[in-house]
Design an enzyme around this catalytic site. Structure first.
Site, short mmCIF file in Angstrom:
data_model
loop_
_atom_site.label_atom_id
_atom_site.label_comp_id
_atom_site.label_asym_id
_atom_site.label_seq_id
_atom_site.Cartn_x
_atom_site.Cartn_y
_atom_site.Cartn_z
N LYS A 83 100.98 3.30 51.18
CA LYS A 83 101.03 4.69 50.48
C LYS A 83 102.55 5.29 50.89
O LYS A 83 102.81 5.58 51.93
CB LYS A 83 100.01 5.77 50.81
CG LYS A 83 98.90 5.47 49.77
CD LYS A 83 97.77 6.65 50.19
CE LYS A 83 97.69 7.65 49.46
NZ LYS A 83 96.67 8.68 49.95
C1 E4P Z 1 94.14 10.03 48.00
O1 E4P Z 1 94.89 9.19 48.12
C2 E4P Z 1 94.69 11.56 48.29
O2 E4P Z 1 95.44 11.61 49.59
C3 E4P Z 1 93.54 12.46 48.39
O3 E4P Z 1 92.65 12.37 47.11
C4 E4P Z 1 93.94 13.96 48.43
O4 E4P Z 1 92.59 14.74 48.14
P1 E4P Z 1 92.88 16.25 48.71
O5 E4P Z 1 93.56 17.05 47.69
O6 E4P Z 1 91.09 16.58 48.57
O7 E4P Z 1 93.20 16.31 50.01
#
Ligand code: E4P
Length: 215
Positions: A83
């Site tokens: 990522k």
């Molecule tokens: C996933 O890849 C993201 O980091 C995650 O869905 C972020 O979610 P949040 O907005 O609930 O922190």
């Protein structure tokens, strides 16, 4: 449509993996911090279950640092997707990592033009955060519609990974729009299977079954 868990909890992942509905896992620094365990140890435990797609995020903000961390994460296990945040440095690092065969998940995406750039540099996944948009009075699902349309217009192979999902209707709407993947907290995935009429119906069937003569 692929369903991913958005967690670093191996207990939660194991539970959904055993049911057989899980296609992948996404983590981020916040989710990893919640577990209070070493990052690599958690990642390897998730991969060892057989989960085919496990996203692990770099924390460097410069290109060289992203490349160093990305290469290290990728070498840990074949199921790891790296990522990388949607910044100019992140786009540059993604172009290089993707060229080396690393599958990159471009994260922190909040606009369709950002998603267009993620596809152009060869990201495997793009992660638009819809819940965080909803939280500030923008309709997150509109962004998913735009990205799905743009990718279809040009035949991009980047998969749309709907992130920051807050409830089952987000999953439903994403599926209707043809998004490839939705990643969600454990509680949301649990709710996808639940309906009060199923619970009531089963209780009644079992009750009536008691009245059937046996033997
Ligand atoms: C996933 O890849 C993201 O980091 C995650 O869905 C972020 O979610 P949040 O907005 O609930 O922190």
């Amino acid at each position: 449509m692929k369903l991913f868990l958005d967690t670093a909890s191996t207990k939660e992942i194991r539970s959904m993996w055993e049911i057989g509905i899980l296609d992948g896992v996404t983590t981020n620094p916040t989710l990893v911090a919640k577990e209070g365990r070493r990052f690599e140890e958690v990642l390897l435990e998730i991969c060892a279950l057989g989960v085919p797609s496990v996203s692990a995020e770099v924390v460097a903000t410069d290109v060289e640092g992203m490349l160093r961390e990305g290469r290290h994460l990728r070498a840990l296990h074949p199921s790891i997707y790296v990522k990388v945040p949607m910044t100019p440095a992140g786009l540059r690092a993604t172009k290089i990592l993707a060229g080396e065969g690393t599958r990159v998940n471009m994260t922190l995406v909040f606009s369709a033009t950002q998603a267009l750039l993620a596809a152009k540099v060869g990201a495997a996944y793009v992660s638009p955060f819809i819940g965080r948009l909803d939280d500030q009075s923008e309709v997150g699902m509109d962004l998913i519609r735009d990205i799905v349309t743009i990718y279809a217009n040009y035949g991009f192979s980047t998969e749309v990974l709907v992130a920051s999902v807050r409830h089952p209707v987000h999953v439903l709407e994403a599926a209707k729009l043809g998004a490839h993947i939705a990643t969600m907290p454990y509680a949301v995935m649990e709710k996808l299977a639940q309906h009060p009429l199923t619970t009531i119906g089963l209780a009644r069937f079992l009750q009536d079954w008691e009245k059937v003569p046996k033997g």
